[in-house]
Design a protein around this motif. Structure first.
Motif, short mmCIF file in Angstrom:
data_model
loop_
_atom_site.label_atom_id
_atom_site.label_comp_id
_atom_site.label_asym_id
_atom_site.label_seq_id
_atom_site.Cartn_x
_atom_site.Cartn_y
_atom_site.Cartn_z
N UNK A 105 22.11 24.08 55.28
CA UNK A 105 23.18 22.95 54.49
C UNK A 105 24.67 23.64 54.00
N UNK A 106 24.51 25.28 54.36
CA UNK A 106 25.54 25.55 54.81
C UNK A 106 25.20 26.44 55.94
N UNK A 107 25.93 25.71 56.68
CA UNK A 107 26.87 25.30 58.48
C UNK A 107 27.52 26.69 58.94
N UNK A 108 28.56 27.09 58.00
CA UNK A 108 28.98 28.61 58.41
C UNK A 108 27.96 29.71 59.04
N UNK A 109 27.25 29.64 57.64
CA UNK A 109 26.13 30.50 57.51
C UNK A 109 25.76 31.00 59.29
N UNK A 110 25.25 30.16 60.18
CA UNK A 110 24.77 30.20 61.39
C UNK A 110 25.98 31.35 61.76
N UNK A 111 27.20 31.34 61.56
CA UNK A 111 27.92 32.26 62.87
C UNK A 111 27.50 33.15 62.87
N UNK A 112 27.08 33.79 60.91
CA UNK A 112 26.48 34.96 60.99
C UNK A 112 25.36 35.47 61.92
#
Ligand code: EZ4
Ligand code: CO
Length: 413
Positions: A253-260
């Motif tokens: 649900x923390x989509x931005x975490x996948x950038x890392x």
């Protein structure tokens, strides 16, 4: 063709399933899967109390309009209960439309794009020798791709490892929901240690590659347990073993975490089985942070919504890897298979074989041959529900496990 009636069936042939059957005034029937593991009765109530009364008398052919009516008309949109209920109505209406046309559903979705859908099975072992046996058993059963899950030294039961998977063990797959018939109707609690897992998993992949060589597509499910930086490290550590995908590397649900994660590893990434809307994916897809969409037709608003989601993914070169656990019923599985056959951006299909009792209740026409699933040529979805058989298996409360760290802190399971 108008909807004459709709009814909700809850049955437990080995595990719980929620199924909607819609009947038209000219006697056609359609089925939709609304199973939500551990929350089955909430979806039954949503359907029976709040959706079925709206369906009677509606034009069964107006699938898009009915979808919008239930999604926008309900005002409270999204969420797994709502979207499973909408999925069931949508799938049942597609089943009816295809039966009325005298065609298997995939024909209405554009016809077939391939001979069949490459399926992956769930190999697992408490230790490496057991896992190697389980991979061998899956290959003997015809699988051409396998997910591998392993016990972790020093930990007890963990996600994805079937009891008795070793030689002579069960040929069925890992079933995480604990039924009250097998013990108390409470979630079992498991113990988790991410560092122990991160140390062990590369050894597991090394052993499997040494035994089976470089060709076999291998998958793994991290099941939401890692922080983004831990997931980045695991993806990097597994690069030598050429995974087909690493699934649910971190809570999605923390989509931005996948950038890392994406910034650190070339291991292909898959996520989305707990999602219920294309809006859950907008960052992941538009920034190309994942390679595979993992949703289930059952949990994401049905065939109408899944087709739109997969078309959005296709624009970004992202492929399908639809969820196919045993808690998606044979009806939901068939819906996935018709999409798998028709879409261009098919990737792979998860295939956890259902318990024989489940297949007594749900009569299927899909086939598994040479590692490929095919939905069959029966008009509609190709699945029928045997009411008498279903009645022999009453609802039994069942819950997924809860995970705790060694100090007792609740952790993602
Ligand atoms: O734990 O469907 O990839 N498959 C999975 C499944 C899920 C169950 C939860 O209901 O992660 O086994
Ligand atoms: Co998963």
């Amino acid at each position: 063709m108008k909807i004459r009636s709709a009814d909700v069936n809850v049955t437990s042939p080995g595990r719980n399933f929620v199924t909607l059957r819609i009947t038209t005034d000219d006697g056609l029937t359609g089925l939709g899967d609304a199973t939500l593991n551990g929350r089955e009765l909430a979806v039954r109530s949503y359907l029976a109390d709040h959706v079925v009364p709206l369906l009677t008398g509606r034009d069964a052919g107006r699938i898009e309009d009915t979808w919008q009516y239930l999604y926008r008309g309900g005002y409270w949109r999204r969420g797994p209960v709502t979207m499973a209920a909408i999925a069931a109505v949508d799938t049942a209406l597609w089943d009816i439309k295809a039966k009325a046309a005298g065609m298997p559903l995939y024909q209405l979705l554009g016809g077939r794009s391939r001979r069949g859908a490459l399926a992956y099975g769930h190999a697992s072992g408490q230790d490496i020798p057991e896992l190697l046996d389980s991979v061998r058993a899956h290959l003997a059963d015809g699988f051409q791709a396998v997910r591998i899950q392993s016990g972790v030294p020093g930990l007890g039961p963990v996600y994805g490892v079937a009891a008795g998977t070793g030689s002579g063990g069960t040929r069925y797959d890992y079933e995480p929901a604990r039924r009250s018939a097998d013990g108390p109707a409470l979630p079992v609690e498991e113990t988790w240690d991410t560092r122990a897992y991160l140390r062990h998993l590369p050894r597991v992949f090394d052993a499997v590659r040494q035994e089976f060589g470089p060709e076999l597509p291998l998958l793994h499910d991290g099941h939401h347990r890692m922080t983004p930086i831990q997931a980045a490290r695991l993806g990097r550590d597994l690069e030598p073993y050429d995974l087909f995908w690493l699934e649910d590397a971190t809570p999605s649900e923390d989509q931005a975490a996948w950038r890392l994660i994406r910034g650190h590893t070339t291991t292909p990434l898959a996520t989305g089985e707990v999602f219920n809307s294309a809006y859950d994916y907008t960052t992941l897809i538009s920034e190309r942070l994942i390679d595979y969409v993992r949703s289930a037709v059952t949990h994401t608003g049905g065939i109408t919504a899944m087709r739109k989601l997969l078309d959005l993914a296709a624009l970004y070169g992202i492929k399908s890897g639809l969820h196919g656990p045993t808690d998606v019923s044979p009806v939901g599985m068939a819906a996935a298979l018709h999409l798998d056959l028709a879409i261009h951006n098919f990737g792979i299909q998860e295939y956890m074989r259902h318990d024989p009792r489940t297949l007594e209740v749900f009569r299927t026409s899909y086939t598994f041959q040479d590692g490929l699933l095919h939905p069959g040529e029966t008009p509609g979805l190709g699945v029928e529900l045997d009411d008498e058989a279903a009645a022999r298996f009453p609802y039994t409360p069942a819950y997924l496990p809860v995970n705790r760290l060694r100090d007792g802190t609740v952790h993602d399971w």
